[in-house]
Write a protein that holds these residues in place. Structure first.
Motif, mmCIF file in Angstrom:
data_model
loop_
_atom_site.group_PDB
_atom_site.id
_atom_site.type_symbol
_atom_site.label_atom_id
_atom_site.label_comp_id
_atom_site.label_asym_id
_atom_site.label_seq_id
_atom_site.Cartn_x
_atom_site.Cartn_y
_atom_site.Cartn_z
ATOM 1 N N SER A 1 2.911 -7.294 -10.416
ATOM 2 C CA SER A 1 3.954 -7.678 -11.370
ATOM 3 C C SER A 1 4.562 -6.411 -11.938
ATOM 4 N N TYR A 2 5.798 -6.534 -12.385
ATOM 5 C CA TYR A 2 6.430 -5.400 -13.026
ATOM 6 C C TYR A 2 7.351 -5.883 -14.128
ATOM 7 N N ALA A 3 7.706 -4.940 -15.010
ATOM 8 C CA ALA A 3 8.508 -5.259 -16.186
ATOM 9 C C ALA A 3 9.807 -5.941 -15.772
ATOM 10 N N GLY A 4 10.195 -6.952 -16.539
ATOM 11 C CA GLY A 4 11.454 -7.636 -16.286
ATOM 12 C C GLY A 4 11.337 -8.840 -15.366
ATOM 13 N N THR A 5 10.125 -9.134 -14.894
ATOM 14 C CA THR A 5 9.941 -10.304 -14.041
ATOM 15 C C THR A 5 8.971 -11.278 -14.704
ATOM 16 N N GLU A 6 9.197 -12.544 -14.476
ATOM 17 C CA GLU A 6 8.308 -13.559 -15.020
ATOM 18 C C GLU A 6 7.136 -13.854 -14.098
ATOM 19 N N ARG A 7 7.330 -13.627 -12.806
ATOM 20 C CA ARG A 7 6.316 -13.956 -11.813
ATOM 21 C C ARG A 7 6.014 -12.723 -10.965
ATOM 22 N N PRO A 8 4.830 -12.716 -10.340
ATOM 23 C CA PRO A 8 4.529 -11.622 -9.409
ATOM 24 C C PRO A 8 5.582 -11.536 -8.312
ATOM 25 N N ALA A 9 5.800 -10.323 -7.808
ATOM 26 C CA ALA A 9 6.823 -10.091 -6.790
ATOM 27 C C ALA A 9 6.251 -9.521 -5.504
ATOM 28 N N GLY A 10 4.932 -9.265 -5.482
ATOM 29 C CA GLY A 10 4.322 -8.693 -4.309
ATOM 30 C C GLY A 10 2.817 -8.743 -4.397
ATOM 31 N N GLY A 11 2.176 -8.156 -3.389
ATOM 32 C CA GLY A 11 0.727 -8.161 -3.362
ATOM 33 C C GLY A 11 0.165 -6.921 -2.717
ATOM 34 N N VAL A 12 -1.093 -6.625 -3.061
ATOM 35 C CA VAL A 12 -1.861 -5.563 -2.424
ATOM 36 C C VAL A 12 -3.010 -6.235 -1.694
ATOM 37 N N MET A 13 -3.081 -5.997 -0.385
ATOM 38 C CA MET A 13 -4.105 -6.601 0.454
ATOM 39 C C MET A 13 -5.087 -5.537 0.914
ATOM 40 N N SER A 14 -6.364 -5.814 0.778
ATOM 41 C CA SER A 14 -7.379 -4.914 1.299
ATOM 42 C C SER A 14 -7.377 -4.995 2.818
ATOM 43 N N THR A 15 -7.278 -3.847 3.472
ATOM 44 C CA THR A 15 -7.243 -3.805 4.933
ATOM 45 C C THR A 15 -8.585 -3.402 5.519
ATOM 46 N N ALA A 16 -9.637 -3.500 4.745
ATOM 47 C CA ALA A 16 -10.958 -3.166 5.262
ATOM 48 C C ALA A 16 -11.230 -3.979 6.515
ATOM 49 N N GLY A 17 -11.891 -3.375 7.473
ATOM 50 C CA GLY A 17 -12.222 -4.081 8.693
ATOM 51 C C GLY A 17 -11.299 -3.774 9.850
ATOM 52 N N GLY A 18 -10.507 -2.732 9.754
ATOM 53 C CA GLY A 18 -9.730 -2.290 10.897
ATOM 54 C C GLY A 18 -8.254 -2.602 10.880
ATOM 55 N N ALA A 19 -7.781 -3.384 9.917
ATOM 56 C CA ALA A 19 -6.340 -3.643 9.858
ATOM 57 C C ALA A 19 -5.607 -2.370 9.463
ATOM 58 N N ASP A 20 -4.372 -2.238 9.908
ATOM 59 C CA ASP A 20 -3.580 -1.052 9.601
ATOM 60 C C ASP A 20 -3.070 -1.068 8.169
ATOM 61 N N ASN A 21 -3.018 0.125 7.563
ATOM 62 C CA ASN A 21 -2.321 0.262 6.289
ATOM 63 C C ASN A 21 -0.845 -0.007 6.540
ATOM 64 N N HIS A 22 -0.182 -0.603 5.566
ATOM 65 C CA HIS A 22 1.222 -0.937 5.760
ATOM 66 C C HIS A 22 1.897 -1.227 4.430
ATOM 67 N N ALA A 23 3.181 -1.167 4.462
ATOM 68 C CA ALA A 23 4.024 -1.674 3.384
ATOM 69 C C ALA A 23 5.116 -2.462 4.097
ATOM 70 N N THR A 24 5.280 -3.697 3.728
ATOM 71 C CA THR A 24 6.212 -4.552 4.452
ATOM 72 C C THR A 24 6.949 -5.474 3.494
ATOM 73 N N PHE A 25 8.074 -5.962 3.940
ATOM 74 C CA PHE A 25 8.820 -6.934 3.152
ATOM 75 C C PHE A 25 8.728 -8.293 3.828
ATOM 76 N N LEU A 26 8.864 -9.344 3.017
ATOM 77 C CA LEU A 26 8.832 -10.705 3.539
ATOM 78 C C LEU A 26 10.093 -11.432 3.122
ATOM 79 N N VAL A 27 10.660 -12.166 4.058
ATOM 80 C CA VAL A 27 11.918 -12.881 3.844
ATOM 81 C C VAL A 27 11.612 -14.367 3.693
ATOM 82 N N LEU A 28 12.184 -14.977 2.680
ATOM 83 C CA LEU A 28 12.065 -16.407 2.438
ATOM 84 C C LEU A 28 12.954 -17.144 3.434
ATOM 85 N N VAL A 29 12.371 -18.046 4.220
ATOM 86 C CA VAL A 29 13.123 -18.779 5.241
ATOM 87 C C VAL A 29 12.831 -20.275 5.123
ATOM 88 N N GLU A 30 13.684 -21.055 5.747
ATOM 89 C CA GLU A 30 13.503 -22.504 5.723
ATOM 90 C C GLU A 30 12.458 -22.969 6.736
#
Length: 126
Positions: free
Chosen positions: A49-78
């Motif tokens: 969460s960050y200032a000026g928003t009412e709801r969370p806008a993102g997440g931090v996921m633990s990549t333990a277990g071999g997943a790659d570190n990343h920063a990605t965006f997600l698009v809302l679709v139908e």
């Protein structure tokens, strides 16, 4: 998640890291973001969460277990499955096909033609 966003817009972002505490310290110190465990995801996923928003806008996921570190965006679709099909038609790839979480969120991980990772999602029904 993404209740006030229009379809086909970036409505969420995610940071994957083997050291979530370091990500919290870095992004919290840099941008003033705050972090809290996601009660619907269980351990290993924190909401951002960050200032000026009412709801969370993102997440931090633990990549333990071999997943790659990343920063990605997600698009809302139908329709996540339809976007996966269209991605492949346009020369992209589906990394992880559509998954539906217990609360009804549907998401998939994709690659564009240049190999950039991004995601698409449809929120749970109200």
């Amino acid at each position: 998640m993404a209740e006030n966003n229009a379809l086909n817009t970036v409505a969420w972002f995610q940071i994957g890291t083997e050291d979530p505490a370091a990500a919290h310290e870095f992004y919290g110190g840099l941008f003033g973001w705050s972090f809290a465990p996601d009660p619907s995801s269980g351990p290993g996923y924190d909401l951002i969460s960050y200032a000026g928003t009412e709801r969370p806008a993102g997440g931090v996921m633990s990549t333990a277990g071999g997943a790659d570190n990343h920063a990605t965006f997600l698009v809302l679709v139908e329709d996540v499955a339809a976007v996966c099909t269209r991605t492949e038609q346009l020369g992209g790839k589906v990394l992880n096909p559509p998954v539906t979480t217990p609360n009804g969120l549907v998401f998939a991980d994709l690659l564009d033609r240049s190999g950039n990772r991004f995601g698409v999602f449809t929120p749970p029904s109200a």
